[in-house]
Design a protein around this motif. Structure first.
Motif, short mmCIF file in Angstrom:
data_model
loop_
_atom_site.label_atom_id
_atom_site.label_comp_id
_atom_site.label_asym_id
_atom_site.label_seq_id
_atom_site.Cartn_x
_atom_site.Cartn_y
_atom_site.Cartn_z
N ASP A 1 -21.32 9.78 16.84
CA ASP A 1 -22.12 8.55 16.89
C ASP A 1 -21.33 7.38 16.34
OD1 ASP A 1 -23.76 7.94 13.93
OD2 ASP A 1 -22.49 9.70 14.18
N LYS A 2 -21.51 6.23 16.95
CA LYS A 2 -20.66 5.08 16.65
C LYS A 2 -20.95 4.46 15.28
CE LYS A 2 -21.20 1.46 19.21
NZ LYS A 2 -21.32 0.65 20.45
N ALA A 3 -22.14 4.72 14.72
CA ALA A 3 -22.46 4.16 13.41
C ALA A 3 -22.03 5.06 12.26
CB ALA A 3 -23.96 3.89 13.29
N GLY A 4 -21.71 6.32 12.55
CA GLY A 4 -21.31 7.24 11.48
C GLY A 4 -22.47 7.71 10.63
N TRP A 5 -23.68 7.76 11.22
CA TRP A 5 -24.85 8.12 10.43
C TRP A 5 -25.42 9.50 10.74
CZ3 TRP A 5 -27.41 2.74 11.44
CH2 TRP A 5 -26.70 1.78 10.69
N CYS A 6 -25.02 10.12 11.82
CA CYS A 6 -25.51 11.45 12.16
C CYS A 6 -24.92 12.47 11.17
CB CYS A 6 -25.10 11.81 13.57
SG CYS A 6 -25.26 13.57 13.96
N PRO A 7 -25.74 13.28 10.50
CA PRO A 7 -25.21 14.21 9.50
C PRO A 7 -24.29 15.26 10.10
CG PRO A 7 -27.53 14.67 9.93
CD PRO A 7 -27.22 13.38 10.61
N TYR A 8 -24.53 15.64 11.34
CA TYR A 8 -23.70 16.67 11.96
C TYR A 8 -22.35 16.11 12.40
CZ TYR A 8 -28.11 19.06 11.67
OH TYR A 8 -29.26 19.61 11.18
N CYS A 9 -22.35 14.86 12.85
CA CYS A 9 -21.08 14.20 13.13
C CYS A 9 -20.33 13.93 11.82
CB CYS A 9 -21.32 12.88 13.86
SG CYS A 9 -22.11 13.05 15.47
N GLN A 10 -21.06 13.55 10.80
CA GLN A 10 -20.43 13.24 9.52
C GLN A 10 -19.69 14.45 8.95
OE1 GLN A 10 -23.12 12.33 6.30
NE2 GLN A 10 -21.52 11.44 5.03
N LYS A 11 -20.35 15.60 8.91
CA LYS A 11 -19.70 16.77 8.32
C LYS A 11 -18.48 17.19 9.14
CE LYS A 11 -23.52 19.16 8.64
NZ LYS A 11 -24.53 20.22 8.46
N THR A 12 -18.55 16.99 10.47
CA THR A 12 -17.40 17.29 11.32
C THR A 12 -16.24 16.37 11.00
OG1 THR A 12 -18.92 18.02 13.06
CG2 THR A 12 -16.64 17.60 13.69
N MET A 13 -16.53 15.07 10.84
CA MET A 13 -15.47 14.13 10.51
C MET A 13 -14.87 14.40 9.13
SD MET A 13 -14.55 12.13 12.91
CE MET A 13 -13.40 11.35 11.80
N LEU A 14 -15.69 14.82 8.18
CA LEU A 14 -15.17 15.12 6.85
C LEU A 14 -14.19 16.28 6.90
CD1 LEU A 14 -18.38 14.69 4.65
CD2 LEU A 14 -16.47 13.09 4.91
N LEU A 15 -14.50 17.28 7.69
CA LEU A 15 -13.58 18.40 7.85
C LEU A 15 -12.28 17.94 8.49
CD1 LEU A 15 -14.18 22.03 8.77
CD2 LEU A 15 -12.76 20.71 10.33
N ILE A 16 -12.38 17.11 9.53
CA ILE A 16 -11.18 16.59 10.20
C ILE A 16 -10.31 15.81 9.24
CG2 ILE A 16 -10.44 14.87 11.92
CD1 ILE A 16 -12.87 15.84 13.63
N GLU A 17 -10.95 14.97 8.42
CA GLU A 17 -10.18 14.15 7.48
C GLU A 17 -9.54 15.00 6.39
OE1 GLU A 17 -9.45 10.93 7.51
OE2 GLU A 17 -10.55 10.49 9.35
#
Length: 572
Positions: free
Chosen positions: A119-135
């Motif tokens: 999601d473009k706002a970075g507010w979806c919890p499932y997208c967020q946890k995925t991005m945290l793992l990537i980072e």
């Protein structure tokens, strides 16, 4: 790196495509001051004295143009650092950011074979946890930014790839063509398997031969689902009758207890105690003490606990970060403190206001209750109705501590010569220098997107938002709304004065307030009396849609909100 699909031992999946809402974005496009654009020479001194006259279509006022404000920001240490960071981000380098389309980290410039849609706002919890793992693992990846259904329509090209529209999703380029995978837990486990420790990446899951740690992971995963269930019961359903905290025996014996709470609240707090005990059993801040960094299960927990913090304060008067709760749940709060020292976590962390607006479209309305003596005041603090969104701002936020980690991107703090304390916090930072740095970051953002922000804000005018448009679930989402074109030039005038104020060079709060006093006549001259109401409503429309982290980090975002309120109060 092998990209063949693996048979996964997935403990649970949850609802991977959770659709939270987004407030409308303030800006359009990916723009930053260009060194190739030549603007008239401008200094802080002549801006402050109002010596530059710019003819606008609506009126002539002594207010710098957007180009001049952008040029000024580009000469300040904060603006210079942010412009350089944007350039790095275009190449896939630099720090984590919610607007990034490419992450390469230290890898080569070769185009990654995997694209993540989030999601473009970075507010979806499932997208967020995925991005945290990537980072945390530093996985090279392309990123596609897609709206959620609650605040916009998904692009046709994305729906051709992912007909369900679920986020997050990854598309893998293989010799056999493109393969699409959804469900956040599946995606996270695949990304971990495809980027193993043998290739220099951090491990996110227990070793397959370590039965003890695998059993612990399974137990923690079930605990996360239990906590999630108690949270939903507490927030999104009426609480039911209150019981004495002494339990049923207290009720039977008639023992009085002023601290009566509902069964839902008790169940949630008891489950939090179990989470705290699990964290306390580790020698470090994370769930697994044989890792010096957060792993899969930490990311699984944190994205929803972040939302629990906001919703519990707002709807239930339960501040889990208070001194009292830090004593009750010390390991949980130490775990949150450890996360907040990580720049990439803060890059995707929302503030309480953003969350209480983006949670209801997905979960349904929250129910007031809990600790009724505190809930009304807390809710007003979060929405600024108690005056907390007004200047001068206190150094710290009473509900959302700003300085337990970097409150702004590290590149900004370093450029402003703001250094961390020995423990990695910024709690002993100079309040005046921090406030100035936050102002300059907000001014940089407004100056760089000035025309778009004015157009967006003018939807709040009396003739704005009049077009027929598809409704969306998010309270403040109206992506197809029209602007009030009659009000827009005057909204633009007012916003340029606000930006001028943000970019001021005052070194302390007292001088800054005095500087804003010198801009009051300029602001009144920029807005004819017959347009005052439309401009005030437009500035409020904008203020209520400043999103964290999409637009700015909280430390700078609250500064922008407060300066918009200064303009509103001045014009009123």
């Amino acid at each position: 790196m092998s990209l063949k699909l693996l048979t996964l031992r997935t403990v649970f999946t949850g609802i991977s495509g959770l659709q939270l809402s987004q407030l409308n974005s303030l800006v359009v496009g990916n723009h930053f001051p260009s060194s190739s654009v030549k603007y008239p020479q401008i200094t802080s001194r002549n801006i402050h004295q109002g010596r530059i006259g710019v003819r606008m279509s609506a009126t002539t006022v002594s207010t710098p143009s957007w180009g001049e404000l952008e040029s000024l920001s580009g000469t300040q240490v904060v603006g210079l650092a942010l412009n350089d960071e944007v350039k790095k981000r275009k190449t896939g380098r630099g720090s984590a950011n919610v607007a990034s389309n490419l992450r390469l980290f230290a890898s080569s410039d070769e185009k990654p074979a995997i694209t993540l849609y989030r999601d473009k706002a970075g507010w979806c919890p499932y997208c967020q946890k995925t991005m945290l793992l990537i980072e945390e693992k530093e996985i090279p990846i392309n990123i596609g930014l897609v709206p959620m259904r609650s605040y916009g329509d998904k692009p046709a090209d994305f729906l051709r790839l992912v007909p369900s529209g679920l986020l997050p999703a990854i598309v893998v380029e293989t010799s056999a063509g493109k393969q699409v995978i959804t469900e956040s837990q599946v995606i996270m486990e695949l990304l971990d398997k495809w980027h193993p420790a043998s290739d220099g990446y951090k491990s996110m899951m227990p070793d397959e031969n370590n039965s003890k740690d695998l059993a612990k992971y399974d137990k923690l995963a079930r605990l996360e689902r239990e906590l999630f269930s108690w949270w939903c019961t507490l927030i999104f359903r009426p609480e039911g009758p209150r019981m004495s905290s002494a339990g049923l025996m207290g009720m039977i014996t008639g023992k009085k207890d002023e601290n009566k709470i509902s069964g839902a609240m008790q169940g949630f707090l008891d489950c939090l105690s179990t989470v705290d005990e699990q964290l306390a059993s580790s020698s470090g801040p994370w769930f697994f003490d044989n890792y010096s960094y957060p792993t899969m299960i930490d990311f699984v927990f944190v994205s929803h606990i972040e939302r629990m913090l906001a919703s519990c304060v707002y709807w239930k008067g339960l501040n889990l970060r208070s001194t009292e709760m830090r004593q009750k749940y010390p390991a949980l709060n130490a775990w949150l403190d450890a996360f907040e020292k990580k720049e990439h976590y803060l890059a995707f962390k929302s503030d309480y206001y953003t969350h209480i607006k983006d949670i209801p479209p997905q979960y349904g309305p929250g129910y007031d209750g809990g600790f009724g003596d505190k809930q009304p005041s807390y809710s007003k603090m979060i929405t600024g109705q108690d005056g907390s969104w007004s200047l001068p701002l206190p150094h710290d936020d009473p509900l959302q501590p700003l300085y337990r980690g970097p409150p702004l991107p590290l590149c900004v703090l370093e450029a402003a010569d703001i250094r961390p304390d020995n423990d990695g916090t910024y709690e002993n930072s100079n309040p005046d220098l921090m406030a100035k740095t936050c102002r300059h970051m907000a001014g940089w953002k407004v100056a760089g997107y000035g025309d778009n922000i004015s157009q967006f804000a003018a939807r709040g005018g009396s003739k704005g938002a009049q077009n027929l448009r598809k409704p969306f679930g998010a309270e403040l989402a109206d992506p197809y709304a029209n602007s009030d074109e009659n009000a827009k030039p005057y909204v633009d005038n007012a916003l340029r004065v606000v930006c001028q104020g943000l970019l001021g060079e005052s070194d302390n709060q007292i001088d800054h307030m005095a500087y804003l006093d010198t801009l009051e006549k300029q602001l009144h001259d920029a807005v004819p009396s017959k347009r005052t109401k439309d401009v005030v409503n437009s500035l409020a429309y904008l203020r209520d849609r400043v999103g964290v982290p999409r637009d700015l980090p909280l430390a700078s975002g609250r500064t922008l909100r407060a300066h918009l309120n200064w303009a509103i109060d001045t014009l009123k």
